[in-house]
Write an enzyme that holds these catalytic residues in place. Structure first.
Site, mmCIF file in Angstrom:
data_model
loop_
_atom_site.group_PDB
_atom_site.id
_atom_site.type_symbol
_atom_site.label_atom_id
_atom_site.label_comp_id
_atom_site.label_asym_id
_atom_site.label_seq_id
_atom_site.Cartn_x
_atom_site.Cartn_y
_atom_site.Cartn_z
ATOM 1 C CG HIS A 261 79.654 30.104 42.228
ATOM 2 N ND1 HIS A 261 79.938 30.105 43.575
ATOM 3 C CD2 HIS A 261 80.627 29.352 41.644
ATOM 4 C CE1 HIS A 261 81.027 29.378 43.805
ATOM 5 N NE2 HIS A 261 81.466 28.902 42.644
ATOM 6 C CG ASP B 204 84.582 31.661 40.152
ATOM 7 O OD1 ASP B 204 84.924 32.836 39.921
ATOM 8 O OD2 ASP B 204 85.260 30.865 40.828
#
Length: 768
Positions: A251, A99
């Site tokens: 991430h 993400d």
């Protein structure tokens, strides 16, 4: 000649006042609106929200509307708006998801690890990051990875209005289409967790996204790498505890992801050794091709969006640079004028003991050009006759229609009146020069009143034979109301501080028409007062400097003048001043490469005028727009602090300038208000003047309305032998507290090239 000139004036007025200014303001409005829109878009996309920790925001609410099969189903949710269903990941399968990217530091490192291990993953990208790094999105797609969207600005969608949610999704989709030429049906809402954490607000987001065709992808295993707990902890969090398939959340942006990179390098080989297969989200749940090529139109729209936002980033950076540069230059200017004012005061103090030389006692010719000055001409003439220095007064009536000449004649004072057809102020001044008796000449506007010692004071510097002109100290008499106070502040703080600086630097660009003294033979050597610019005083002063004469400032020579009492009148006056100054600067641009006095004017005076009277005012509206941008999207405390610091600097300058001029500082209370009205008006004047000059339009002389607020001395009758009047009765002008209109407003006609004194022919080169 007059009739012919009047027949042409309507067309000229139409061209200058209707077509050109309208185009100016249309262009300025378009530029301002475009800049404001770009800043609003840039501010929204970069500062309204942002990538923060993935910790769930706020307290979760009730989940009554969340279907049970969703709350206890798989992490991939489709058809949420109609008949929702979920899908689980196949056993012994891991779908790695990343993400918040792409990030120029961490995304390439993660892609390198995935490539080395022959693993494909799914990247949920943020629109602003896509715009900033479209090449990384292209690499993600080229390496065979899958793209999903993570909104445009990373807000919590549950807290947004439906239209904002749609905007977030649509803009991200366009950004991906523009960057990589694909569209995607995969969505991961920011701050989402697993299925069990969904509440009613979250479900409304999923239903709206489902109606738009999106498939929501949640996670089953969170590495919690956003907390940076250490590589070992990230590995433990991301490792499945059994054979069940997992969607692992990690991430690739949003902060320091070095631990994520290190953990990923160990995680993939370790899970492969345990028999796990790595694949994309769609393959992990058996979804068919969620990523498709973008249409041509959508690709173009996406490219346009990327270019607009990238341009906005550049504009914000450039405006920030300009704002800091303008602030630094303004501070340097303030320091320079204050230091110069202090040195000028010391120089003046030392000069009082030895003066300029022997006292100048020879008579002076005073020329008063007058056009429809019946409201103030008597006060002006009587104040001149009350001078304590021998004077010859010459009033040149330039075709007045209000009986100005007749009024002066009716006073039966020792004043010479010359009548001529309306030909413009330069022609009137030249007519006075042609008949003046004495070599020292004082020029004064018909709306100006002198103090008894003004003439004597202003001519004393002529004891120095190098001095060709002297600027006096013009002061505003009608100071009532905000507009009067603001102009009073401008005269004292702006004009007079600058004149002290110019005096020290020996580059005085302007001797004001209200109060200035000259050597007549120096003016005749130049061919008289030129009419090729609308600022004849500036043009004349620059010409004297280029001809080797020194121009000085005598602050003790005070003259009281009427300032415009309405915004419309002020606009007309300053428009003419600014436009004429631009003309004079262009005419004398050759001084930039000359030596001696001309070089001082060019490399000091002209550059100063260009910087502080042209360029900075042109940039000022942009700086103001950026300041508003900062108040809304940046740190308002910092912006307000900078504005207060700037205001304090101006206040300190004002206090010192008022002290130098012997003025009471009371009007300075209106200084903060001046920044919001008067300052903007002056900037707009400069903008229109520059546009007018660029289009080549010819601006006409514009006469200011006279209000009769000047007081005439009583019984001021004086002959040329210097005997004082019986009762001079010179009254100090009182502050303006109202006015009555004089004769209706009219304009000077276009100045005639024939004004009685020889001008160099166009093919001749002036001798500077």
């Amino acid at each position: 000649m007059t009739n012919r000139r009047r027949r042409k004036s309507p067309s000229r007025r139409s061209r200058t006042r209707q077509i050109t200014p309208r185009t100016h303001w249309l262009l300025l409005s378009v530029l301002t609106a475009t800049l404001s829109a770009a800043l609003l878009l840039q501010g929204y996309t970069h500062h309204m929200f942002g990538i923060t920790s993935d910790n769930v925001t706020g307290t979760r609410g009730r989940n009554d509307s969340v279907p049970s099969k969703v709350a206890h189903g798989g992490p991939v949710i489709a058809n949420a708006a109609t008949s929702p269903y979920t899908a689980r990941v196949k056993a012994h399968t891991v779908a790695l998801t990343f993400d918040d990217g792409p990030d120029p530091t961490w995304t390439p490192q993660i892609l390198d690890i995935l490539r080395r291990n022959h693993v494909h993953a799914t990247f949920f990208v943020v629109g602003t990051q896509v715009v900033a790094h479209p090449e990384l999105v292209r690499r993600i797609v080229a390496d065979g990875h899958q793209i999903g969207i993570h909104t445009f600005t990373h807000p919590d969608l549950a807290h947004l209005a439906p239209w904002q949610r749609s905007l977030e999704l649509r803009e991200t989709q366009l950004a991906v289409a523009g960057a990589a030429g694909v569209t995607t049906a995969l969505l991961r809402p920011p701050y989402s967790a697993d299925n069990a954490a969904l509440d009613d607000a979250d479900w409304s987001v999923l239903k709206q996204a489902g109606a738009a065709g999106y498939v929501t992808v949640l996670a089953t295993q969170d590495a919690d790498d956003w907390q940076r707990p250490g590589v070992d902890r990230i590995l433990a969090n991301a490792t499945p505890h059994g054979p069940a398939g997992q969607i692992v959340l990690m991430h690739d942006a949003g902060g320091d992801r070095s631990q994520t990179v290190a953990a990923l390098a160990s995680l993939v080989p370790r899970l492969k050794a345990r028999g796990f297969e790595f694949t994309t989200v769609s393959d992990a749940v058996g979804m068919t091709a969620p990523v498709q090529p973008a249409g041509f139109g959508e690709h173009l729209q996406g490219l346009a969006l990327i270019k607009v936002l990238q341009g906005g980033d550049w504009v914000v950076w450039f405006l920030g640079l300009l704002m800091y540069a303008a602030g630094a230059i303004s501070v340097l200017r303030a320091a320079a004028v204050l230091i110069a004012a202090r040195r000028h005061r010391r120089m003046r103090t030392r000069r009082r003991g030895r003066s300029w030389g022997p006292p100048v006692v020879e008579p002076v010719s005073v020329i008063v050009p007058a056009y429809n000055e019946s409201a103030g001409i008597e006060a002006a003439v009587r104040s001149l006759l009350a001078s304590d220095h021998p004077v010859e007064i010459i009033v040149v009536d330039d075709g007045s229609t209000d009986g100005t000449a007749d009024l002066v004649d009716s006073l039966r004072l020792p004043v010479r009146v010359i009548r001529q057809q309306n030909a413009g102020k330069p022609a009137a001044l030249n007519a006075g020069l042609a008949v003046a008796t004495y070599d020292l000449v004082v020029m004064v506007d018909g709306d100006t009143v002198f103090e008894p010692d003004t003439v004597r004071t202003i001519v004393q510097p002529f004891a120095d034979l190098r001095v060709g002109a002297v600027s006096g100290n013009a002061k505003v008499v009608n100071r009532g109301g905000l507009l009067g106070r603001w102009q009073h502040i401008e005269y004292v703080v702006g004009f007079n501080l600058d004149r002290r600086l110019f005096d020290l630097a020996e580059c005085m660009p302007t001797v004001p028409g209200a109060v200035g003294a000259f050597r007549r033979h120096a003016l005749l050597d130049l061919g008289g007062v030129s009419d090729v610019t609308l600022a004849e005083d500036t043009d004349l002063t620059m010409a004297l400097c280029r001809n080797g004469w020194r121009v000085v400032y005598e602050e003790g020579a005070k003259a009281w003048t009427e300032a415009p009492a309405s915004l419309n009148a002020l606009w007309r006056q300053r428009y003419r001043w600014c436009y004429g100054t631009l003309q004079a600067m262009w005419k004398h641009r050759g001084a930039l490469v000359q030596r001696g006095a001309a070089g001082k004017l060019g490399r000091r005076g002209l550059i100063y005028l260009l910087l502080f009277q042209v360029l900075l005012p042109l940039l000022a509206p942009v700086v103001d727009v950026f300041a508003l941008y900062g108040l809304i999207f940046l740190d308002p405390v910092r912006i307000i602090g900078l504005w207060l610091a700037f205001l304090l600097l101006q206040l300190l300058m004002g206090l010192y300038a008022f002290r130098l001029d012997g003025e009471r500082p009371g009007p300075l209370w209106s200084l903060p208000l001046q920044q919001f009205v008067y300052r903007q008006l002056m900037y707009l004047v400069v903008i229109q003047s520059v546009f007018t000059a660029m289009t080549g339009s010819r601006l006409r002389w514009q006469r200011m309305e006279r209000y009769g607020s000047l007081q005439a001395p009583i019984g001021a009758e004086k002959t040329l032998n210097g005997h004082p009047p019986q009762e001079p009765g010179f009254a100090q002008p009182t502050p303006y507290d109202g006015f009555s209109y004089a004769a209706p407003y009219d304009e000077y006609a276009q100045p005639s090239p024939h004004y009685g004194l020889r001008q160099p022919a166009p093919h001749e080169t002036p001798h500077w």
